[in-house]
Write an enzyme that holds these catalytic residues in place. Structure first.
Site, mmCIF file in Angstrom:
data_model
loop_
_atom_site.group_PDB
_atom_site.id
_atom_site.type_symbol
_atom_site.label_atom_id
_atom_site.label_comp_id
_atom_site.label_asym_id
_atom_site.label_seq_id
_atom_site.Cartn_x
_atom_site.Cartn_y
_atom_site.Cartn_z
ATOM 1 N N ASP A 293 -1.377 20.672 -12.417
ATOM 2 C CA ASP A 293 -0.746 19.669 -13.283
ATOM 3 C C ASP A 293 -1.801 19.168 -14.266
ATOM 4 O O ASP A 293 -2.701 18.424 -13.879
ATOM 5 C CB ASP A 293 -0.217 18.487 -12.464
ATOM 6 C CG ASP A 293 1.023 18.852 -11.624
ATOM 7 O OD1 ASP A 293 1.157 20.049 -11.286
ATOM 8 O OD2 ASP A 293 1.825 17.950 -11.328
ATOM 9 N N LYS B 84 6.056 18.043 -17.838
ATOM 10 C CA LYS B 84 6.167 16.935 -16.886
ATOM 11 C C LYS B 84 6.097 15.634 -17.655
ATOM 12 O O LYS B 84 5.330 15.505 -18.608
ATOM 13 C CB LYS B 84 5.026 17.078 -15.880
ATOM 14 C CG LYS B 84 4.855 15.941 -14.895
ATOM 15 C CD LYS B 84 3.795 16.299 -13.844
ATOM 16 C CE LYS B 84 3.327 15.086 -13.075
ATOM 17 N NZ LYS B 84 2.244 15.389 -12.119
ATOM 18 N N LYS C 261 9.438 18.544 -14.825
ATOM 19 C CA LYS C 261 9.112 17.691 -13.681
ATOM 20 C C LYS C 261 9.113 16.245 -14.144
ATOM 21 O O LYS C 261 8.477 15.911 -15.138
ATOM 22 C CB LYS C 261 7.739 18.073 -13.117
ATOM 23 C CG LYS C 261 7.259 17.139 -12.013
ATOM 24 C CD LYS C 261 6.002 17.646 -11.328
ATOM 25 C CE LYS C 261 5.407 16.594 -10.406
ATOM 26 N NZ LYS C 261 4.170 17.029 -9.759
#
Lengths: 266, 333
Positions: free
Chosen positions: B170, B233, B269
């Site tokens: 991430d 995300k 996400k």
């Protein structure tokens, strides 16, 4: 509920009438989701209510008595709807009883706590701690009884969810309103109005309710509610009220005992 | 710079139906910062009022009975169970991993979560604790959460996480550079990190709370996808405004449009601020209505959270048994 005057999540309401059938008020008709929300609020408030000093809890209850005193006439009118007895005297006794419980908050540990003799180099103390979240199915025809039901668990450090009497909910609603102005932390006292047949089983089956006072239900419902409460391991009380001896028993009902061993210092 | 192209015609889902689109390679080759700038500025602005109205409408959808149960299980399987605290310890990560493998110890039918998300130094602990399970190890990297470090430091961060056994990275974008208009720098960083990742899945955190406007979020989504992100995300969870439904909708629309043009499905996400089951189910509705059922899988949609999992389990308990559980029925970590 949670220090706010919310309507039912379901949007439902119903009318209440006096003995002659005259319209008195519209009140919210709570759903099982309202029960859920009330228990969540009560659970969230419980740790803080218990962490406050017993003296502080006492002051809050005293304040409630003062607020009730200042709205004595209004209380009298609503109590008169529900009770056969003389409403002025009933309200006066109820207020006195709040003061009585307020005085108890910092004495419970003295009366129900103990230092236990043990055969070893230890101090051994037992002290009372609250059960947690207590649900009260309110007595329908006695305001004094309702005060007993609600104040005993509160004084001991529990938070309370009241299901008000279905036919005469206004005294309980007023009590909830007074509690907010009396500096109760949000969530400590939550009042639901609605159908007892609908709400009582949800309350008794709820696993996050630690104790339930069934004094307000009649015998027909009792068996089912007892077995639902047993399923979720609740402390159950259904008692008389309005004598000091009964009140002491009530104070003790929603209390757990914690025992601590502590080594004796050299 | 980098090339993102689809050379053959492609099928993408839209509202559940599959449509075949002709390739439009010319749009997707990013050769210079100027071209990237032109491409991103050619994206239409977001109709904020319409967007919020759509989200509000979708939020009123109510899932009942078996649909709700299915959705709760699906949501559990999409959770990236996250702990990103300075006070994290190996013990805490291990207990989180046990929870990830088997969220409800009393019920083996509950699916495992998608991944456990930790800081790079705890990846090896998570890797060991998750050995033999289907739970992936995700690690935040690239100077999380601010992204304010040189590219060399960021790449070293990624390398370390991968070496320790991370399956997913991430990364955060450099919001300072993006907001200052240095789009080429942001793009190149993502390309470099993607190259470093190799087979590991790359999630690019836009930090919508700091990008502030819907238009910025749309542009940043496209930029990240063009640069090779496998997932985009919403947030780090470390700033005031975290995941919100409108931001998620903007990103899902970008994903849908990108899939049509490039033929490559990119995941989304949402992270931070999704605390209860009701919110999570709302996201699933928005996903289904925007990009279609294909995205209703942990391969294409994730929810980064810690306390959400317990609420999902509690709702599941309630649906199955008909009574509300104790507040401490499920473990805290």
């Amino acid at each position: 509920m949670n220090g706010a005057f919310v309507r039912s999540e379901s949007g439902r309401s119903y009318e209440i009438v006096d003995a002659s059938g005259t319209f008195v008020a519209n009140v919210a008709r709570a759903s099982r989701k309202d029960v859920r929300d009330a228990v969540v609020a009560a659970r969230a408030a419980q740790a803080k209510w218990w962490a406050a000093t017993a003296y502080n809890r006492g002051q809050v209850l005293y304040r409630l008595a003062e607020m009730a005193e200042s709205r004595r006439d209004e209380l009298r009118d609503h109590v008169a709807l529900a009770e056969a007895s003389e409403a002025v005297a009933a309200v006066a006794r109820a207020i006195d009883r709040v003061v009585w419980y307020a005085g108890w908050t910092d004495k419970i540990a003295q009366v129900y706590g103990s230092t236990n003799p043990v055969a070893g180099p230890f101090f051994n103390f037992s002290h009372p701690t609250p059960s947690g979240v207590v649900a009260v199915l309110a007595h329908p025809t006695s305001f004094e009884g309702l005060i007993d039901q609600v104040m005993a668990p509160l004084a001991a450090g529990n938070t309370v969810v009241v299901v008000a009497s279905e036919r005469h909910p206004t005294p309980a609603v007023l009590l909830g309103e007074l509690s907010v102005t009396a500096d109760f932390p949000p969530g400590v006292l939550n009042v639901l109005t609605g159908s007892l047949d609908e709400l009582a089983p949800v309350v008794c089956a709820h696993e996050d309710v630690d104790g339930v006072d069934l004094s307000g239900v009649d015998d027909a419902l009792l068996g089912e509610l007892r077995s639902l409460s047993a399923e979720s391991i609740k402390r159950v009380v259904r008692a008389g009220f309005a004598s000091d001896a009964d009140s002491l028993r009530r104070l003790r009902t929603f209390i757990e005992t914690t025992t601590v061993w502590h080594t004796v210092g050299q | 710079m980098s090339k993102v192209s689809s050379t053959t015609s492609s099928s993408v889902a839209r509202g559940g139906a599959y449509v075949t689109l002709a390739p439009r390679n010319e749009v997707l080759e990013v050769e210079s910062e100027a071209q990237l700038r032109t491409l991103l500025s050619s994206l239409s602005g977001v109709d904020a009022v319409g967007l919020e109205a759509r989200v509000a409408k979708l939020s009123t959808r109510s899932l009942k009975q078996s649909t709700k149960l299915t959705a709760l299980d699906l949501a559990i399987s999409m959770v990236d169970l996250t702990t990103l605290e300075g006070a994290d310890t190996p013990g805490r990560v291990r207990s989180l991993c046990h929870k990830a493998r088997r969220p409800d110890p009393h019920d083996a039918a509950v699916p495992n979560v998608a991944a456990v998300c930790v800081y790079p130094d705890l990846v090896s602990v998570a890797r060991d604790a998750l050995a033999g399970s289907r739970v992936a190890v995700a690690s935040v990297a690239t100077a999380f959460p601010s992204g304010r470090a040189s590219l060399a430091v960021k790449l070293a961060d990624v390398r370390e996480a991968l070496a320790a056994g991370a399956d997913e990275i991430d990364m955060v974008i450099d919001r300072g550079a993006f907001l200052a208009g240095r789009l080429g720098r942001v793009f190149e960083e993502i390309v470099a990190v993607k190259a470093e990742c190799g087979a590991a899945r790359l999630k690019v955190i836009l930090e919508t709370g700091e990008l502030v406007t819907y238009d910025n979020v749309r542009r940043a989504s496209w930029l990240a996808m063009l640069a090779g992100a496998d997932f985009i995300k919403t947030s780090t969870g470390k700033v005031g405004v975290n995941a919100t439904l409108p931001f998620a909708l903007v990103m899902l629309e970008a994903v849908r449009d990108f899939a049509e043009v490039a033929g490559r499905p990119v995941g989304v996400k949402v992270a931070g601020g999704v605390r209860n089951a009701k919110d999570a189910l709302r996201y699933l509705v928005v996903v289904n209505e925007t990009v279609g059922a294909r995205w209703l899988s942990a391969d294409y949609f994730r929810v980064g959270a810690s306390s959400l999992l317990n609420d999902l389990l509690m709702q599941r308990y309630k649906q199955r048994r008909g009574v509300y559980p104790r507040s401490d029925e499920f473990s805290g970590d």
